[in-house]
Design a protein around this motif. Structure first.
Motif, PDB file in Angstrom:
ATOM      1  N   ASP A  97       3.231  35.578  50.973  1.00 33.13           N
ATOM      2  CA  ASP A  97       3.404  34.116  50.966  1.00 33.13           C
ATOM      3  C   ASP A  97       3.425  33.545  52.374  1.00 33.13           C
ATOM      4  O   ASP A  97       4.002  32.479  52.600  1.00 33.13           O
ATOM      5  CB  ASP A  97       4.746  33.762  50.300  1.00 33.13           C
ATOM      6  N   HIS A  98       2.870  34.246  53.312  1.00 33.37           N
ATOM      7  CA  HIS A  98       3.034  33.823  54.705  1.00 33.37           C
ATOM      8  C   HIS A  98       1.686  33.824  55.435  1.00 33.37           C
ATOM      9  O   HIS A  98       1.007  34.843  55.502  1.00 33.37           O
ATOM     10  CB  HIS A  98       4.021  34.781  55.408  1.00 33.37           C
ATOM     11  N   PHE A  99       1.342  32.659  55.998  1.00 32.03           N
ATOM     12  CA  PHE A  99       0.090  32.516  56.743  1.00 32.03           C
ATOM     13  C   PHE A  99       0.375  32.046  58.166  1.00 32.03           C
ATOM     14  O   PHE A  99       1.368  31.351  58.414  1.00 32.03           O
ATOM     15  CB  PHE A  99      -0.831  31.490  56.057  1.00 32.03           C
ATOM     16  N   LEU A 100      -0.538  32.425  59.057  1.00 28.91           N
ATOM     17  CA  LEU A 100      -0.462  31.968  60.443  1.00 28.91           C
ATOM     18  C   LEU A 100      -1.609  30.992  60.653  1.00 28.91           C
ATOM     19  O   LEU A 100      -2.753  31.307  60.312  1.00 28.91           O
ATOM     20  CB  LEU A 100      -0.644  33.180  61.363  1.00 28.91           C
ATOM     21  N   MET A 101      -1.303  29.823  61.198  1.00 29.57           N
ATOM     22  CA  MET A 101      -2.390  28.880  61.516  1.00 29.57           C
ATOM     23  C   MET A 101      -2.649  28.975  63.021  1.00 29.57           C
ATOM     24  O   MET A 101      -1.790  28.605  63.820  1.00 29.57           O
ATOM     25  CB  MET A 101      -2.022  27.446  61.119  1.00 29.57           C
ATOM     26  N   GLU A 102      -3.829  29.468  63.376  1.00 33.33           N
ATOM     27  CA  GLU A 102      -4.163  29.667  64.791  1.00 33.33           C
ATOM     28  C   GLU A 102      -4.652  28.351  65.401  1.00 33.33           C
ATOM     29  O   GLU A 102      -5.731  27.862  65.057  1.00 33.33           O
ATOM     30  CB  GLU A 102      -5.253  30.728  64.927  1.00 33.33           C
ATOM     31  N   LEU A 103      -3.868  27.852  66.322  1.00 29.42           N
ATOM     32  CA  LEU A 103      -4.190  26.547  66.922  1.00 29.42           C
ATOM     33  C   LEU A 103      -4.630  26.695  68.374  1.00 29.42           C
ATOM     34  O   LEU A 103      -4.487  25.770  69.163  1.00 29.42           O
ATOM     35  CB  LEU A 103      -2.954  25.636  66.830  1.00 29.42           C
ATOM     36  N   PHE A 104      -5.151  27.890  68.710  1.00 28.18           N
ATOM     37  CA  PHE A 104      -5.441  28.140  70.133  1.00 28.18           C
ATOM     38  C   PHE A 104      -6.917  28.400  70.406  1.00 28.18           C
ATOM     39  O   PHE A 104      -7.255  29.086  71.362  1.00 28.18           O
ATOM     40  CB  PHE A 104      -4.590  29.307  70.652  1.00 28.18           C
ATOM     41  N   HIS A 105      -7.788  27.822  69.613  1.00 25.39           N
ATOM     42  CA  HIS A 105      -9.215  28.048  69.838  1.00 25.39           C
ATOM     43  C   HIS A 105      -9.889  26.912  70.611  1.00 25.39           C
ATOM     44  O   HIS A 105     -11.112  26.846  70.684  1.00 25.39           O
ATOM     45  CB  HIS A 105      -9.927  28.310  68.509  1.00 25.39           C
ATOM     46  N   GLY A 106      -9.082  26.003  71.159  1.00 21.58           N
ATOM     47  CA  GLY A 106      -9.642  24.926  71.985  1.00 21.58           C
ATOM     48  C   GLY A 106      -9.868  25.392  73.413  1.00 21.58           C
ATOM     49  O   GLY A 106      -9.572  26.539  73.766  1.00 21.58           O
TER      50      GLY A 106
END
Ligand SMILES: Cc1ncc(COP(=O)(O)O)c(C=O)c1O
Ligand SMILES: N[C@@H](CCOP(=O)(O)O)C(=O)O
Length: 462
Positions: A97-106
């Motif tokens: 039930d656990h996801f990581l949202m990767e916000l570092f592709h900028g």
């Protein structure tokens, strides 16, 4: 759409003015007069949109007629064209039930690019209409600064001054700010911590002679447009995991409270969010405030997650404004108490309201490193220390349904801490491989308003 100040005494503005103004003239932060909400059907219809299409849907109700539809779509497309991942904010599964949202592709490898790339486009379009020249001053604990420089470097009608705490950012973060060669970029290393940088920045906004004289603009999350751009990725994750049919919780590594406040706005807009979990490092003023009702400063100790070494959490004021029934005078009283006596008590009703939305937790230094290690072993994901703080707190708050933890920076921005924890030294992407060979340009500055405003005026020739 009209914007009002959290302290109730500043002029009411439209979107364009609020974006170009930054801090309200009464010292408060601009918020929308009312938050527009989507129906369940409208949210269901967003499934399958590209990130850019979704951004247009989420952002446009706040913009009014400041940008025409096609112009806004074009600016959004330009903002995200340079991202290194087609999904922009990909989700990785860490557990059932656990996801990581990767916000570092900028471009600068942190979540700040999501907002900064967009407001860079929006501000340039606004300036092109008026022919104005502005001076951006930003305060950073490491990531906002490089993202702002990336968004505004080389522009003829913008000067960018970035205040960062000397010796308290990672070497990669520092070099990202001190190595750009464009003459409109000025990196200033301040003798103090991030709170000093942010306080001097707010002092500059409150010095109307300076503010108006240099046409000061702000790109910190003081600026409503920064927060607005970050609302989009909450919708993006919620939709990917079954919204509106399924509720999702988010755990957010938190310092200045801008990122998690964007989640709060997404919830008010109708995205079914169960809980928003504030994750702090050892500088845990927000966790203590949520648990005890006392927001009290005790000092900041440098940590492995330096971007969150903050105790005057600017956007908490926006949450308090709502929790206090949008009573600007009550917000002003709490902010006065913070300035004069180093803290305030959150009134009981407001605390109850905050606790209905937010949970909180903290990670010590040892726990941060241990989480980098354990998550690498469990899922193969190499976390940056900020993201590790959040993963640790997310584990403690399992049971809130589907959980999404925000991964806010690339591990290569903090190679020493990551190597200490895991034995692995993450490499920078090839386009940044020569970062350590580039020449640095930086000015050491005292923690003094007069000295800072004189230096900025001198550099601008004003
Ligand atoms: C990598 C990283 N994670 C988390 C945060 C905390 O975000 P916020 O200040 O919006 O709470 C920051 C700084 O803003 C950051 O740079
Ligand atoms: N962690 C931030 C601090 C400034 O936050 P902002 O969201 O108000 O710009 C940073 O990396 O600079």
């Amino acid at each position: 759409m009209r914007y009002i100040s959290t302290r109730g005494q500043a002029p009411i503005l439209g979107f364009g003015e609020a974006m170009m103004t930054g801090l309200a003239r009464d010292g408060g932060l601009y918020v929308p007069e009312r938050v527009p909400a989507f129906t369940r059907e409208e949210i269901a219809a967003m499934a399958g949109l590209s990130y850019e299409e979704l951004a247009f849907k989420v952002i446009s109700p706040f913009i009014g007629d400041f940008f025409a539809e096609d112009e806004l779509k074009g600016l959004i497309a330009k903002a995200y064209a340079g991202f290194g991942h087609a999904a922009r904010a990909p989700l990785k599964q860490l557990g059932t039930d656990h996801f990581l949202m990767e916000l570092f592709h900028g471009p600068t490898l942190a979540f700040k690019d999501f907002a900064m790339q967009l407001i860079g486009q929006l501000m340039q379009a606004a300036l092109a209409r008026t022919g104005e020249r502005i001076t951006i001053v930003g305060a950073t604990s490491g990531d906002t600064g490089s993202a702002a420089i990336e968004a505004f470097r080389g522009l003829a009608n913008v000067d960018v001054f970035i205040l960062f705490p000397h010796g308290r950012v990672s070497e990669v973060q520092r070099r990202q700010m001190t190595t750009p060669v464009e003459s409109n970029v000025h990196a200033l290393a301040l003798e103090g911590d991030f709170d000093d940088c942010q306080s001097r920045l707010k002092d500059m906004f409150n010095d109307f002679d300076f503010r108006d004289g240099v046409r000061l603009a702000g790109v910190n999350s003081i600026n409503w447009a920064r927060v607005l751009a970050q609302v989009v990725y909450y919708f993006h994750a919620g939709l990917a995991l079954g919204a509106p049919g399924r509720k999702v919780s988010f755990t957010v590594p938190t310092g200045n409270f801008g990122d998690i406040f964007a989640g709060y706005i997404a919830r008010k807009m109708g995205l079914p969010i169960e809980r928003l979990v504030i994750a702090t490092n050892q500088n845990d003023i927000l966790d203590r405030a949520m648990k005890t009702g006392e927001y009290r400063m005790t000092g900041v100790d440098p940590s492995y997650s330096p971007s969150m070494d903050i105790q005057i959490s600017s956007n908490f004021e926006r949450a308090l404004f709502d929790a206090l029934g949008r009573d600007g005078a009550a917000v002003q009283a709490l902010m006065d108490s913070l300035k004069q006596s180093g803290g305030f008590t959150i009134p009981a009703e407001a605390l109850k309201m905050l606790r209905e939305t937010f949970l909180s937790g903290r990670a010590s230094e040892e726990e941060t490193l241990a989480t980098i290690r354990s998550e690498l072993a469990a899922s193969g994901e190499l976390l940056c220390p900020h993201s590790a703080v959040a993963v640790k707190v997310a584990h403690e708050n399992a049971g809130q349904g589907m959980m999404v933890t925000l991964a806010t920076a690339h591990p290569a921005k903090f190679p020493d801490a990551v190597e200490k924890a895991s034995g692995l030294r993450p490499a920078l992407p090839p386009r940044m491989a020569d970062l350590f060979g580039r020449e640095e340009r930086v000015t050491r500055v005292p923690n003094d308003l007069g000295a800072l405003t004189s230096l900025i005026r001198e550099r601008l020739g004003k």
